[in-house]
Design an enzyme around this catalytic site. Sequence first.
Site, mmCIF file in Angstrom:
data_model
loop_
_atom_site.group_PDB
_atom_site.id
_atom_site.type_symbol
_atom_site.label_atom_id
_atom_site.label_comp_id
_atom_site.label_asym_id
_atom_site.label_seq_id
_atom_site.Cartn_x
_atom_site.Cartn_y
_atom_site.Cartn_z
ATOM 1 N N GLN A 1 0.839 -1.221 -0.091
ATOM 2 C CA GLN A 1 0.118 -0.093 -0.156
ATOM 3 C C GLN A 1 0.946 1.255 -0.125
ATOM 4 O O GLN A 1 0.542 2.219 0.704
ATOM 5 C CB GLN A 1 -0.717 -0.188 1.204
ATOM 6 C CG GLN A 1 -2.156 -0.888 0.957
ATOM 7 C CD GLN A 1 -3.042 -0.642 -0.172
ATOM 8 O OE1 GLN A 1 -3.288 0.501 -0.426
ATOM 9 N NE2 GLN A 1 -3.622 -1.572 -0.708
ATOM 10 N N SER A 2 1.851 1.213 -0.708
ATOM 11 C CA SER A 2 2.849 2.273 -0.828
ATOM 12 C C SER A 2 2.165 3.623 -1.257
ATOM 13 O O SER A 2 1.759 3.589 -2.512
ATOM 14 C CB SER A 2 4.156 1.860 -1.574
ATOM 15 O OG SER A 2 4.872 3.083 -1.894
ATOM 16 N N ASN A 3 2.088 4.753 -0.546
ATOM 17 C CA ASN A 3 1.766 6.041 -1.236
ATOM 18 C C ASN A 3 2.691 6.603 -2.043
ATOM 19 O O ASN A 3 2.508 7.232 -3.167
ATOM 20 C CB ASN A 3 1.599 6.930 0.021
ATOM 21 C CG ASN A 3 0.410 6.684 0.808
ATOM 22 O OD1 ASN A 3 -0.882 6.184 0.382
ATOM 23 N ND2 ASN A 3 0.655 6.611 2.022
#
Length: 342
Positions: free
Chosen positions: A83-85
């Site tokens: 879930q890397s921004n």
Amino acid sequence: MLDPALLSQFPRVRLIEGATPIQRLARLEQVLPAQQKGVSIWAKRDDLMELGGGGNKLRKLEFLLGQATAEGCDTVVVTGGVQSNFARLAAAACARTGLACEVVLSQMVPRHSEIYRANGNVVLDRLFGARVHILEAGDDAGGFVARRASEIAASGRKAFVATLGGSTPVGAMGYIDCAFEIAAQSAEMGIAFDQIVIPNGSGGMHAGLVAGAVVAGRDPSRIRAHTVLSAADACVIATADKVNAVLELLSKKDRIKPENLQISGMQLGGGYGIPTAAMVEAVRIVGRSEGLLLDPVYGGKAFAGLLCDIEDGVIAQGSNVLFVMTGGSPGLFAYADALNGN
Ligand SMILES: *Cc1c(COP(=O)(O)O)cnc(C)c1O
């Protein structure tokens, strides 16, 4: 003094228009329980940017894509958790800039549900046209990225490999710029912020803000971070090293010591990306009082730390506190199981 010309030596791709607003969270102040009242809370809206859903990584990407373009790269390879921004915003920034983007997502968080693996930021990575590689637990992300970079080279293209969170000294320039921006807004508003509260993940934002404070001759311990990734003692050392690398890149002689930094480990809980009750509570109270979105991995934990610090008197009554809202709301959808219910 802060000299904006300091940053002009670094190539930059403009992704953000103008300053992000600073707003008082007056309704929140009203609804807080008695033991958390007595402090003015302001939000620096770094979640409010027009590209890719916004967030703190866009400030770093202005300088990182500047560097990539100056080095003649046509493809950006980014690593991060599922879930890397940073991956999402790199994908959006590459789309805007006309670069190819590949994101290499590894299992940094022990969450394996379908919504975690396929919803939230992952939907947007693909929507922005990035090629998505999802690694399995135990896979070597560094090795994978090195292989992809050489495959890209073999096909006649040139890859720019971004560091985790974009937290190189060049990336941190984006938050030196933000330090200038906050100083100018503070002067314009006539409000001196006693504390600036932030999450610390890969440390680049903290390093940039502290380096900006050092350059401006201000006390870096005014910035209070809550680590959400590494243990506090390791985080302090790694962040101090990053600050000093930024100062060196700016040809400044000043250096800081780890004890000049304020980093608390109290909100880390079970570790990176693992929900805590205090995080859920913080996300809810900000949502219900202000209609604003904190994220479950960074902002929710840091805001929980801010509330706890008011209660414990670490933040003095009567202070003006500036909380940097860093974005990351797409991650909320990947944490539906932790957030649903009352
Ligand atoms: C990456 C990130 C942070 C932390 O920034 P670092 O420079 O990695 O410490 C905070 N909030 C959000 C939403 C992020 O994506």
